[in-house]
Design a protein around this motif. Structure first.
Motif, PDB file in Angstrom:
ATOM      1  N   PRO A 324      22.454  16.599  54.156  1.00 48.27           N
ATOM      2  CA  PRO A 324      23.985  15.342  54.100  1.00 48.27           C
ATOM      3  C   PRO A 324      25.012  14.716  52.723  1.00 48.27           C
ATOM      4  O   PRO A 324      25.659  14.527  52.641  1.00 48.27           O
ATOM      5  CB  PRO A 324      23.314  14.901  55.042  1.00 48.27           C
ATOM      6  N   ARG A 325      23.553  14.878  51.478  1.00 51.33           N
ATOM      7  CA  ARG A 325      23.788  13.704  50.342  1.00 51.33           C
ATOM      8  C   ARG A 325      24.641  14.941  49.558  1.00 51.33           C
ATOM      9  O   ARG A 325      25.001  14.439  48.896  1.00 51.33           O
ATOM     10  CB  ARG A 325      22.316  13.366  50.370  1.00 51.33           C
ATOM     11  N   LEU A 326      24.084  16.099  49.348  1.00 52.65           N
ATOM     12  CA  LEU A 326      24.457  16.827  48.229  1.00 52.65           C
ATOM     13  C   LEU A 326      26.113  17.570  48.579  1.00 52.65           C
ATOM     14  O   LEU A 326      26.094  18.690  48.174  1.00 52.65           O
ATOM     15  CB  LEU A 326      23.509  18.445  48.006  1.00 52.65           C
ATOM     16  N   ALA A 327      25.847  17.449  49.826  1.00 59.30           N
ATOM     17  CA  ALA A 327      27.235  18.765  50.482  1.00 59.30           C
ATOM     18  C   ALA A 327      28.132  18.486  49.849  1.00 59.30           C
ATOM     19  O   ALA A 327      29.297  19.226  48.637  1.00 59.30           O
ATOM     20  CB  ALA A 327      27.756  18.084  51.837  1.00 59.30           C
ATOM     21  N   GLY A 328      28.643  16.758  49.025  1.00 59.16           N
ATOM     22  CA  GLY A 328      29.819  16.624  48.351  1.00 59.16           C
ATOM     23  C   GLY A 328      29.930  16.572  47.089  1.00 59.16           C
ATOM     24  O   GLY A 328      30.406  16.698  45.985  1.00 59.16           O
ATOM     25  N   ALA A 329      28.540  16.457  46.603  1.00 60.95           N
ATOM     26  CA  ALA A 329      27.608  16.315  45.280  1.00 60.95           C
ATOM     27  C   ALA A 329      28.242  17.906  45.055  1.00 60.95           C
ATOM     28  O   ALA A 329      28.335  18.334  43.736  1.00 60.95           O
ATOM     29  CB  ALA A 329      26.517  16.730  44.890  1.00 60.95           C
ATOM     30  N   TYR A 330      27.835  19.108  45.735  1.00 65.38           N
ATOM     31  CA  TYR A 330      27.927  20.744  45.758  1.00 65.38           C
ATOM     32  C   TYR A 330      29.595  20.971  45.236  1.00 65.38           C
ATOM     33  O   TYR A 330      30.033  21.430  43.732  1.00 65.38           O
ATOM     34  CB  TYR A 330      27.551  22.045  46.540  1.00 65.38           C
ATOM     35  N   ALA A 331      30.823  19.654  45.884  1.00 64.27           N
ATOM     36  CA  ALA A 331      31.699  20.310  45.604  1.00 64.27           C
ATOM     37  C   ALA A 331      32.123  19.927  44.422  1.00 64.27           C
ATOM     38  O   ALA A 331      33.302  20.012  44.185  1.00 64.27           O
ATOM     39  CB  ALA A 331      32.366  19.582  47.272  1.00 64.27           C
ATOM     40  N   THR A 332      32.073  18.291  44.568  1.00 60.84           N
ATOM     41  CA  THR A 332      31.961  18.042  43.412  1.00 60.84           C
ATOM     42  C   THR A 332      32.094  18.319  42.095  1.00 60.84           C
ATOM     43  O   THR A 332      32.957  18.674  41.168  1.00 60.84           O
ATOM     44  CB  THR A 332      31.660  17.018  43.069  1.00 60.84           C
ATOM     45  N   ALA A 333      30.987  18.912  42.255  1.00 56.43           N
ATOM     46  CA  ALA A 333      30.404  19.624  40.549  1.00 56.43           C
ATOM     47  C   ALA A 333      31.956  20.222  40.350  1.00 56.43           C
ATOM     48  O   ALA A 333      31.973  21.272  39.106  1.00 56.43           O
ATOM     49  CB  ALA A 333      29.298  19.685  41.161  1.00 56.43           C
ATOM     50  N   ALA A 334      31.549  21.147  41.220  1.00 52.81           N
ATOM     51  CA  ALA A 334      31.661  23.189  41.499  1.00 52.81           C
ATOM     52  C   ALA A 334      33.762  22.794  40.836  1.00 52.81           C
ATOM     53  O   ALA A 334      34.327  23.422  40.014  1.00 52.81           O
ATOM     54  CB  ALA A 334      32.300  23.543  42.663  1.00 52.81           C
ATOM     55  N   MET A 335      34.466  21.524  41.329  1.00 50.68           N
ATOM     56  CA  MET A 335      35.585  21.392  41.144  1.00 50.68           C
ATOM     57  C   MET A 335      35.723  21.062  39.616  1.00 50.68           C
ATOM     58  O   MET A 335      37.369  21.260  39.024  1.00 50.68           O
ATOM     59  CB  MET A 335      36.365  20.329  42.282  1.00 50.68           C
ATOM     60  N   ASN A 336      34.935  20.266  39.893  1.00 50.30           N
ATOM     61  CA  ASN A 336      34.733  19.648  38.336  1.00 50.30           C
ATOM     62  C   ASN A 336      34.469  20.051  36.466  1.00 50.30           C
ATOM     63  O   ASN A 336      35.020  20.664  35.594  1.00 50.30           O
ATOM     64  CB  ASN A 336      34.257  18.677  38.010  1.00 50.30           C
ATOM     65  N   ALA A 337      33.777  21.079  37.639  1.00 50.30           N
ATOM     66  CA  ALA A 337      33.092  22.468  36.306  1.00 50.30           C
ATOM     67  C   ALA A 337      34.270  23.353  35.826  1.00 50.30           C
ATOM     68  O   ALA A 337      34.625  23.732  35.060  1.00 50.30           O
ATOM     69  CB  ALA A 337      32.300  23.597  36.615  1.00 50.30           C
ATOM     70  N   GLY A 338      35.430  23.360  37.247  1.00 50.16           N
ATOM     71  CA  GLY A 338      36.591  24.290  36.773  1.00 50.16           C
ATOM     72  C   GLY A 338      37.814  23.409  36.171  1.00 50.16           C
ATOM     73  O   GLY A 338      38.135  23.888  34.872  1.00 50.16           O
ATOM     74  N   ALA A 339      37.835  22.241  36.172  1.00 48.77           N
ATOM     75  CA  ALA A 339      38.771  20.583  35.898  1.00 48.77           C
ATOM     76  C   ALA A 339      38.140  20.795  34.336  1.00 48.77           C
ATOM     77  O   ALA A 339      39.007  20.652  33.201  1.00 48.77           O
ATOM     78  CB  ALA A 339      38.544  20.230  36.243  1.00 48.77           C
ATOM     79  N   ALA A 340      36.781  21.586  33.897  1.00 46.50           N
ATOM     80  CA  ALA A 340      36.198  21.277  32.501  1.00 46.50           C
ATOM     81  C   ALA A 340      36.529  23.096  31.719  1.00 46.50           C
ATOM     82  O   ALA A 340      36.927  22.878  30.955  1.00 46.50           O
ATOM     83  CB  ALA A 340      35.425  21.181  31.875  1.00 46.50           C
ATOM     84  N   ALA A 341      36.385  23.768  32.504  1.00 49.55           N
ATOM     85  CA  ALA A 341      36.165  25.143  31.523  1.00 49.55           C
ATOM     86  C   ALA A 341      38.380  25.425  31.522  1.00 49.55           C
ATOM     87  O   ALA A 341      38.076  26.240  30.610  1.00 49.55           O
ATOM     88  CB  ALA A 341      35.126  25.886  32.633  1.00 49.55           C
TER      89      ALA A 341
END
Length: 390
Positions: A324-341
């Motif tokens: 419940p706490r990390l679900a949004g974090a996983y999505a946020t990290a993945a999308m921003n990894a793409g935005a950086a790469a």
């Protein structure tokens, strides 16, 4: 849709404006702080790194906090960081404020995604997330150009003050609208149990697809200006309208993606949109020298990019049940990894010409489609070998 989702979107609008507004402020910041343009541009990279690292780190740190407390803490830190940024005369301090703001932004978005999905219910998760991400698209349409205009009129500090001011009503709204302890708040889950959710193949696949699609989106978006001026041979004055067309398309895209994600059996529709996205980047690369076609394609690509991206975010949140706490974090990290790469890969390809970033985006979407297709093929093969269940 519960009103709290729209109030959270207001805060996301302020944060999205902050994330992207430096694109129009780099020369002013460089001159104002007596640093090189490259050094001023690196502030964007500092923000991206803070977003990628901050999402899971902050979600773990505040895992036992209530969503209301976490949202207030992150948004308060974000506001203070912008006040400090607006008053500092030190480049080093400004870099530090960008990292702090990014970490706070990542933490806020991670909690907000889970909160929006929880208050909207399973049947409306996609729509709730699309409303939340609508704050980012409105930032691209209105916030970023507005920040650039403020910077031209009153200097680079003015947009930082403006973002801080917008955070004020959002903070008050969270105090009033987000309950202290929601009736259906999940019981705290062990950190190891939430981290173990990341081992699920389906979640990893969705996160990878989201990162690839977002890398394609921001790789092309970052270098649209030279495409408009150098390939289409339009004047500099056409750059803002071209970016606005992409932004308007993105606003429509998050709405489409949210509704799509809530429909059962939407996998084929998502595959069709991904195919259209790939075809669109190829056509944009081939026909960018024709201004009317380019402008039309930018609106289409904005729509398809954010439709696919928002649908994948909703799928990631659903696939991370039990965290419940990390679900949004996983999505946020993945999308921003793409935005950086994405911008890094597109920038590295610029030596091949101004069309190269568009081809990089096409290649990234091709990779996403290939990964998804391979996954479906493997699953079908497993079912074939195993035979029908008795």
């Amino acid at each position: 849709m519960p009103v709290v989702v729209y109030l959270l979107a207001l805060a996301v609008f302020a944060q999205g404006t902050s994330e992207f507004m430096l694109a129009g402020l780099v020369p002013e910041i460089a001159a104002g702080l007596s640093v090189s343009v490259a050094a001023a541009g690196s502030l964007t990279s500092a923000y991206a790194v803070g977003m990628v690292v901050g999402a899971p780190a902050m979600a773990l740190l505040i895992r036992r906090w209530s969503p209301r407390s976490a949202l207030l803490a992150f948004l308060s830190a974000f506001l203070v960081a912008h006040v400090v940024a607006a008053t500092t005369g030190s480049y080093g301090v400004l870099v530090a404020t960008r990292v702090v703001a990014a970490v706070a932004n990542a933490g806020f978005l991670a909690v907000a995604l889970g909160t929006a999905a929880a208050v909207a219910g399973p049947r409306n998760t996609g729509r709730a997330i699309s409303v939340l991400l609508g704050g980012v698209t409105v930032a691209c349409i209105a916030g970023v150009p507005g920040g650039a205009l403020l910077g031209q009129l009153w200097g680079w500090r003015a947009p930082f003050w403006a973002v801080a001011v917008v955070c004020g009503p959002a903070l008050a709204a969270i105090v009033r609208a987000v309950p202290r302890a929601p009736a259906e708040q999940p019981a705290p889950t062990g950190a190891r149990a939430e981290l173990a959710v990341l081992r699920r193949p389906r979640l990893r696949l969705v996160l990878l697809l989201g990162a690839l699609v977002n890398a394609a989106t921001f790789g092309a978006f970052t270098y649209l200006a030279p495409v408009v001026t150098e390939i289409a041979r339009l004047g500099d004055g056409w750059v803002p309208p071209a970016l606005a067309l992409f932004g308007l398309g993105s606003f429509a895209g998050v709405t489409i993606g949210g509704r799509l994600a809530d429909r059962p059996g939407s996998r084929r529709a998502l595959a069709a949109l991904t195919t259209g996205l790939l075809a669109g980047w190829v056509l944009t690369a081939l026909l960018a020298h024709r201004p009317p076609v380019l402008l039309a394609l930018l609106a289409v690509q904005g729509t398809l990019s954010f439709a696919v991206g928002s649908a994948l975010i909703a799928r990631a949140v659903r696939a991370a049940t039990g965290a419940p706490r990390l679900a949004g974090a996983y999505a946020t990290a993945a999308m921003n990894a793409g935005a950086a790469a994405g911008p890094w890969l597109a920038g590295a390809a610029l030596t091949a010409g101004h069309r190269a970033p568009l081809w990089v985006s096409a290649a990234l979407v091709t990779a996403a489609a290939a990964v998804a297709g391979l996954r479906r093929l493997v699953r079908a093969r497993v079912v074939e070998v195993a035979g029908p269940t008795p």
